[in-house]
Design an enzyme around this catalytic site. Structure first.
Site, PDB file in Angstrom:
ATOM      1  N   GLY A 126     -14.014 134.997  76.379  1.00  0.00           N
ATOM      2  CA  GLY A 126     -13.260 134.417  77.479  1.00  0.00           C
ATOM      3  C   GLY A 126     -11.970 133.718  77.114  1.00  0.00           C
ATOM      4  N   GLU A 167     -15.522 141.296  82.154  1.00  0.00           N
ATOM      5  CA  GLU A 167     -16.115 141.887  80.948  1.00  0.00           C
ATOM      6  C   GLU A 167     -17.639 141.893  81.023  1.00  0.00           C
ATOM      7  OE1 GLU A 167     -12.555 140.694  77.778  1.00  0.00           O
ATOM      8  OE2 GLU A 167     -14.227 139.324  78.121  1.00  0.00           O
ATOM      9  N   LYS A 227     -14.565 135.854  63.439  1.00  0.00           N
ATOM     10  CA  LYS A 227     -15.285 135.585  64.688  1.00  0.00           C
ATOM     11  C   LYS A 227     -16.775 135.342  64.450  1.00  0.00           C
ATOM     12  CE  LYS A 227     -11.390 136.400  66.699  1.00  0.00           C
ATOM     13  NZ  LYS A 227     -11.151 137.537  67.574  1.00  0.00           N
TER      14      LYS A 227
END
Length: 229
Positions: free
Chosen positions: A99, A107, A125
């Site tokens: 987001g 999504e 990530k």
């Protein structure tokens, strides 16, 4: 040694090469996903691949249009053969925070349409537990911002409406016309419980916790190359 951008491109290519002729595919948003879309367009052109895409954001829609990738509107489909997208945080159980690009509601709608949800991202990530780096993005009905802020506070979160980048006045607005806010909870010990708690708050139309949806992760790692789990 390959640069990170080269590895992100390799991850995008790897995912795009998983797409088979005749598929209807959800196409995600972000820098790594953009490489995937480019590779898909190349395959359509060079291999004659017949694929229909469903985009999760205006940025991806514009990229697909510029590359000649056929698209259907999200509201036209109820099942997708595959969805390929990026993420902001990924834990060991393939749970996500998404987001940062303010597209998490769309999504998640697209992600819910498939049993083959592939995430492509760089190794930065990857986290041990969600919440290490980012807050949880929320999409909120504008008239509910006060009550949502109070309810999020009771869950232990600190909510702030996301503001536009320097040079852009006012708050960030989603493609659906709602406010985007970020709720900082710190380390999230139980993503599933927090997701359910947020879903019970009237006024939140979407949150950025993606729990139990992902089937495969492809990470671009500077030391290990492409890592899949």
């Amino acid at each position: 040694m390959a640069t990170m951008d080269e590895l992100k491109k390799a991850a995008g290519v790897r995912a795009a090469d998983m797409i088979k002729d005749g598929m209807t595919v959800g196409l995600g948003t972000g820098s790594t996903a953009a490489h995937m879309v480019n590779r898909l367009a190349e395959r359509i052109k060079t291999e004659g691949l017949s694929v229909t895409g469903v985009s999760t954001s205006w940025s991806t829609t514009l990229q697909c249009r510029s590359l000649g990738i056929p698209l259907k509107e999200m509201g036209e489909v109820s099942h997708l053969d595959m969805v390929i997208d990026g993420a902001d945080e990924i834990d060991d159980n393939k749970n996500l925070i998404k987001g940062r690009g303010a597209a998490h509601l769309l999504e998640k709608i697209v992600a819910s349409m498939t049993d083959n949800y592939v995430i492509i991202a760089d190794s930065g990530k990857k986290v041990n537990k969600l919440g290490e780096k980012f807050a949880v993005p929320l999409e909120i009905i504008p008239g509910a911002i006060a009550v949502v802020t109070e309810r999020v506070k009771k869950l232990g979160g600190d909510l702030k409406v996301r503001m536009g980048a320097p040079g852009k006045d006012g708050p960030v607005i989603s493609d659906s016309g709602n406010l985007i806010a970020d709720a900082k909870f710190g380390i999230i010990e139980d993503p599933d419980k927090l997701a359910r708690d947020l879903e019970h708050i009237v006024g939140i139309v979407g949150h950025g916790l993606f729990v139990g949806l992902v089937t495969k992760v492809i990470l671009a790692d500077a030391e290990k190359g492409l890592v899949e789990f």
